[in-house]
Design a protein around this motif. Structure first.
Motif, PDB file in Angstrom:
ATOM      1  N   ASN A 138      64.196  33.451  23.880  1.00  0.00           N
ATOM      2  CA  ASN A 138      64.879  33.677  25.156  1.00  0.00           C
ATOM      3  C   ASN A 138      65.407  35.117  25.145  1.00  0.00           C
ATOM      4  O   ASN A 138      66.504  35.392  24.662  1.00  0.00           O
ATOM      5  N   GLY A 153      60.913  28.948  24.145  1.00  0.00           N
ATOM      6  CA  GLY A 153      61.046  29.993  25.148  1.00  0.00           C
ATOM      7  C   GLY A 153      59.799  30.840  25.320  1.00  0.00           C
ATOM      8  O   GLY A 153      58.858  30.779  24.512  1.00  0.00           O
ATOM      9  N   HIS A 197      59.434  34.283  25.305  1.00  0.00           N
ATOM     10  CA  HIS A 197      59.437  35.675  24.830  1.00  0.00           C
ATOM     11  C   HIS A 197      59.434  35.764  23.305  1.00  0.00           C
ATOM     12  O   HIS A 197      60.269  36.484  22.729  1.00  0.00           O
ATOM     13  N   VAL A 213      64.540  34.279  32.805  1.00  0.00           N
ATOM     14  CA  VAL A 213      63.834  33.501  31.795  1.00  0.00           C
ATOM     15  C   VAL A 213      63.159  32.287  32.428  1.00  0.00           C
ATOM     16  O   VAL A 213      62.042  31.908  32.053  1.00  0.00           O
ATOM     17  N   ASP A 262      59.936  33.371  34.037  1.00  0.00           N
ATOM     18  CA  ASP A 262      58.872  33.590  33.054  1.00  0.00           C
ATOM     19  C   ASP A 262      58.335  32.262  32.521  1.00  0.00           C
ATOM     20  O   ASP A 262      57.126  32.129  32.272  1.00  0.00           O
ATOM     21  N   SER A 308      63.075  24.459  30.875  1.00  0.00           N
ATOM     22  CA  SER A 308      63.865  25.463  31.603  1.00  0.00           C
ATOM     23  C   SER A 308      65.122  24.857  32.212  1.00  0.00           C
ATOM     24  O   SER A 308      66.176  25.516  32.257  1.00  0.00           O
TER      25      SER A 308
END
Length: 537
Positions: free
Chosen positions: A304, A333, A335, A516, A519, A530
């Motif tokens: 994240n 997450g 990222h 976030v 994404d 999420s």
């Protein structure tokens, strides 16, 4: 009447009924520290060329004896650690009471407890080779079949060609090196000619076998942690165990060297070798220890990036340079690569979490829900070889001064599967007190909390935003989760600790959830992953 099964190799037995009958005329007493040791219920018969074992601890009806022999054969064929000529049989003859008995026959071999010592003195290289061969079959059985072999030297032997086999009939549930850690001091005690040179070889061979069979340095840390409990043995044994422990502690370096050799020039141009762990080009060098009195403690970033950036901004405002990261940089997450790079650009000491390990190895067989496994599969498709390399070579444990850092629980020998919570905290505090360790920093629970034990032996817990740990005998500290808190409050959580004053501060900062979530939606993440960010659960 004797009814033979096929041999372990699957072929018809090379032994005849006369071979068994001849052996039955040569009973062998079982004696401690002799060529032949074993359980009292095993009747042993030995000729110059063969060994027969009868299992008197089993009582069968005639129709069931052969089935039991076949069952034993099937287990041994699956694990494939016994001599290929070993053959099981059912036996019913007047000489032994005309009661159905199950037994087996093998060629006579050279057991380690009687011959490896002399070989260490006369041909050390060959002795080392055979020790390494046993480690390979031992760890292959553990990895591929979840089976533990009895590690006693009398249960290992080699044939005329020098090939090493397991000669005991019993197979056990794999116990994550507990028995192996306990038997290593026994090996050293029994082999008086085992020097620190051989201990160095043994340590290196254990690491090589772990890397060959598990593909990860993590099991070496598991064994290292358990060996630490055995370093109270006397004299030469302590010296040899210390040498082995040092080899295990350096397992990550050896694994990294291997991986660099294996990757070679196959790293894409934008992932040069300079970006592999240990490189200092273009980034801060990873910390090997926390050297500053005041440092930040983060856990469960879970890929994240907005949450991590918000936490680091606050840490920077506090003027803190060094970070202790308690694992799970990735997972859940969108990222993973960005979070890895951001940490590698900082002065961080990073512990390996279970999601980091899974992303590096692809192994989600233990402790992963359907959603967690989905996220690991996605992560592995979206990180580079250099990212995988970095995750794979993180240590799952760090000990320093009067504290320890793990992802999961101090008492978990695997380091990142067990949780610290209301049902387990007292056992963990017991462990810290026994080890004379003041603090265990841990993550995994995603809940900001610290448990403590005071000088009177009283235990308690607190979610206060500030406390002083110098006033307690020992404490368990979870800084919460940067990327996915689960205590019912949204935000990026972390802690700041001052080892001089003992002041622990729990922090939570807000960040842009929309970024976030957008994404995650763009990458088709399950909505439940999420939605939980918005409610902190």
């Amino acid at each position: 009447m004797i009814e033979f099964t096929p041999s372990v190799s699957g072929r018809s037995s090379c032994f005849s009924e006369n071979d068994v009958l001849d052996a039955l005329r040569c009973p062998q007493a079982l004696q401690h520290q002799s060529n032949f040791t074993g359980r009292p219920a095993t009747n042993l018969f030995v000729t110059d060329t063969s060994v027969v074992k009868l299992r008197s601890d089993f009582v069968f009806q005639p129709k069931d004896a052969y089935r039991r022999a076949l069952s034993a054969l099937e287990k041994e064929q699956a694990v494939a650690v016994h001599h290929p000529s070993k053959t099981w049989f059912s036996l019913q003859i007047e000489q032994i009471g005309d009661v159905p008995v199950v037994g087996n026959i093998t060629p006579r071999l050279f057991p380690f407890n009687s011959f490896i010592g002399d070989l260490l003195e006369t041909n050390r290289d060959l002795a080392h080779e055979r020790l390494h061969a046993f480690l390979n079959i031992y760890l292959a059985a553990a990895k591929s079949h979840d089976v533990r072999l009895d590690e006693g030297l009398s249960n290992i032997a080699w044939d005329d060609a020098g090939k090493v086999y397991y000669v005991d009939d019993d197979l056990y549930q794999w116990d994550e090196f507990t028995s192996f850690a306990n038997v290593l001091p026994v090996w050293i005690r029994q082999l008086s000619m085992l020097t620190t040179d051989t201990a160095q070889f043994l340590g290196d061979a254990i690491v090589e076998s772990i890397l060959d069979n598990f593909g990860s340095a993590h099991p070496a840390y598991v064994l290292y942690g358990q060996l630490r409990e055995n370093l109270s043995v006397p004299g030469r044994e302590t010296e040899c165990l210390s040498v082995i422990s040092n080899a295990l502690a350096n397992a990550t370096k050896k694994a990294l060297h291997r991986r660099r050799q294996n990757i070679g020039t196959d790293i894409p141009p934008h992932e040069s070798k300079a970006s592999l762990p240990g490189s200092t080009e273009g980034q801060s060098k990873s910390l090997e220890c926390i050297s500053q009195q005041r440092f930040a403690v983060l856990a469960d970033i879970h890929a994240n990036l907005p949450a991590l950036e918000a936490a680091l901004d606050e840490i920077d405002r506090e003027g803190i340079e060094q970070l202790l990261v308690l694992g799970d940089v990735v997972g859940y997450g969108p990222h993973p690569g960005e979070c890895i790079q951001l940490l590698r650009d900082r002065q961080c000491l990073v512990i390996q979490g279970n999601h980091d390990f899974a992303a590096a190895t692809g192994d989600t067989s233990r402790g992963f829900s359907r959603l967690a496994s989905w996220a690991i599969d996605w992560t592995r498709k979206h990180i580079s070889e250099a990212d995988i390399d970095w995750l794979a070579h993180l240590s799952p444990v760090h000990r320093q001064d009067d504290w320890i850092a793990v992802h999961g629980s101090p008492i978990d020998k695997m380091y990142f599967f067990a949780y610290v919570y209301h049902m387990t905290y007292q056992a963990n505090l017991d462990y810290l007190q026994k080890q004379d360790t003041h603090i265990a920093f841990h993550g995994h629970s995603h809940v900001q909390m610290h448990y403590w034990r005071n000088a009177k032996g009283e235990d308690g817990k607190s979610s206060d935003t500030e406390c002083n740990l110098n006033s307690v005998r020992c404490a368990l500290v979870c800084p919460g989760s940067v990327g996915q808190p689960r205590a019912g409050a949204a935000g990026a959580e972390f802690a700041i600790y001052d080892s001089g004053s003992g002041l622990l501060q729990m922090r939570r900062v807000q960040y842009c959830f929309d970024a976030v979530v957008a994404d995650m939606t763009r990458h088709s993440f399950p909505s439940s992953l999420s939605e939980r960010l918005l409610v902190g659960k």
